[in-house]
Design a protein around this motif. Sequence first.
Motif, PDB file in Angstrom:
ATOM      1  N   PHE A 128       0.836  -1.208   0.000  1.00  0.00           N
ATOM      2  CA  PHE A 128       0.000   0.000   0.000  1.00  0.00           C
ATOM      3  C   PHE A 128       0.869   1.256   0.000  1.00  0.00           C
ATOM      4  N   GLN A 129       1.945   1.223   0.776  1.00  0.00           N
ATOM      5  CA  GLN A 129       2.872   2.345   0.825  1.00  0.00           C
ATOM      6  C   GLN A 129       3.496   2.596  -0.554  1.00  0.00           C
ATOM      7  N   SER A 130       3.865   1.535  -1.242  1.00  0.00           N
ATOM      8  CA  SER A 130       4.449   1.668  -2.578  1.00  0.00           C
ATOM      9  C   SER A 130       3.450   2.240  -3.576  1.00  0.00           C
ATOM     10  N   VAL A 131       2.192   1.809  -3.477  1.00  0.00           N
ATOM     11  CA  VAL A 131       1.149   2.322  -4.374  1.00  0.00           C
ATOM     12  C   VAL A 131       0.960   3.827  -4.173  1.00  0.00           C
ATOM     13  N   ILE A 132       0.922   4.255  -2.909  1.00  0.00           N
ATOM     14  CA  ILE A 132       0.775   5.672  -2.602  1.00  0.00           C
ATOM     15  C   ILE A 132       1.965   6.459  -3.162  1.00  0.00           C
ATOM     16  N   SER A 133       3.166   5.915  -3.059  1.00  0.00           N
ATOM     17  CA  SER A 133       4.360   6.586  -3.581  1.00  0.00           C
ATOM     18  C   SER A 133       4.278   6.751  -5.092  1.00  0.00           C
ATOM     19  N   ILE A 134       3.807   5.720  -5.776  1.00  0.00           N
ATOM     20  CA  ILE A 134       3.665   5.794  -7.235  1.00  0.00           C
ATOM     21  C   ILE A 134       2.635   6.850  -7.617  1.00  0.00           C
ATOM     22  N   LEU A 135       1.511   6.884  -6.905  1.00  0.00           N
ATOM     23  CA  LEU A 135       0.478   7.887  -7.183  1.00  0.00           C
ATOM     24  C   LEU A 135       1.011   9.301  -6.952  1.00  0.00           C
ATOM     25  N   LEU A 136       1.757   9.485  -5.874  1.00  0.00           N
ATOM     26  CA  LEU A 136       2.349  10.791  -5.597  1.00  0.00           C
ATOM     27  C   LEU A 136       3.305  11.202  -6.712  1.00  0.00           C
ATOM     28  N   LEU A 137       4.116  10.245  -7.176  1.00  0.00           N
ATOM     29  CA  LEU A 137       5.069  10.526  -8.247  1.00  0.00           C
ATOM     30  C   LEU A 137       4.353  11.003  -9.503  1.00  0.00           C
ATOM     31  N   VAL A 138       3.290  10.305  -9.882  1.00  0.00           N
ATOM     32  CA  VAL A 138       2.541  10.664 -11.089  1.00  0.00           C
ATOM     33  C   VAL A 138       1.884  12.038 -10.929  1.00  0.00           C
ATOM     34  N   ILE A 139       1.261  12.274  -9.778  1.00  0.00           N
ATOM     35  CA  ILE A 139       0.546  13.540  -9.562  1.00  0.00           C
ATOM     36  C   ILE A 139       1.508  14.720  -9.542  1.00  0.00           C
ATOM     37  N   VAL A 140       2.599  14.605  -8.765  1.00  0.00           N
ATOM     38  CA  VAL A 140       3.559  15.705  -8.650  1.00  0.00           C
ATOM     39  C   VAL A 140       4.261  15.944  -9.980  1.00  0.00           C
ATOM     40  N   ASN A 141       4.557  14.874 -10.711  1.00  0.00           N
ATOM     41  CA  ASN A 141       5.185  15.023 -12.021  1.00  0.00           C
ATOM     42  C   ASN A 141       4.269  15.780 -12.981  1.00  0.00           C
TER      43      ASN A 141
END
Length: 225
Positions: free
Chosen positions: A200-213
């Motif tokens: 779950f932590q990894s999924v949140i990190s990926i979502l953050l990466l996409v959104i911030v990018n």
Amino acid sequence: AMSVMSLIFGTIFAISLALIINEIRNGLLKKTVQTISYLPHFLSMGICANLFIQILGRRGLINGFLQEIHLLDRPFPFLETEQLFWIIMTIQIVWKEVGWNAIIYLAAIAGISEEVYEAAKMDGAGRLQCIFHVTLPGIAPTVIILAIMDIAKIFNGGFEQQLLMFNPNVMDYAEVINTYVYKRGMGAAEFSYATAVGVFQSVISILLLVIVNRIARKFSEVSLW
């Protein structure tokens, strides 16, 4: 909270250190400052934690000095005070990594054409004006790229640092997801639950990466992809 504080102050101090080193004209002094500043990066977190304990502990250097000059009657519990824990963690990680991160910004500064500086000086710009109008805009893409990657890791929150500096008095402030996963997985043998939390932590990190990018690409035209 600790990740946000480390990101903000780590970036500010790394950029400031890079600008200071870049402005040093004496070659020997410049190399000396740069070497001393990034040496802590090569120390293990165990050494850094022990160093801070020796400095801030009840029998540490600061308490000993404050008692010696009679500012304190008894040792002050720096490491056991909840309100100070995040500040101490931020100071520790910034001190450890600021020199190493400054190298990246120094490399970005080295990529700025000297012709731009010469043109600015011909227009009457001083050293401070060159910093604000040439150097900082020149390294802005690098700052944005590093910020994107750091924000994506914001929920990692650290592991070794919190685990080594942890004590029962600061439990509510010291616990991060990684230490929680470690305790539930290795301590309580709840492997499936710990794995689920990690995923779950990894999924949140990926979502953050996409959104911030996407945000960075929209407002600055600088992005990872």
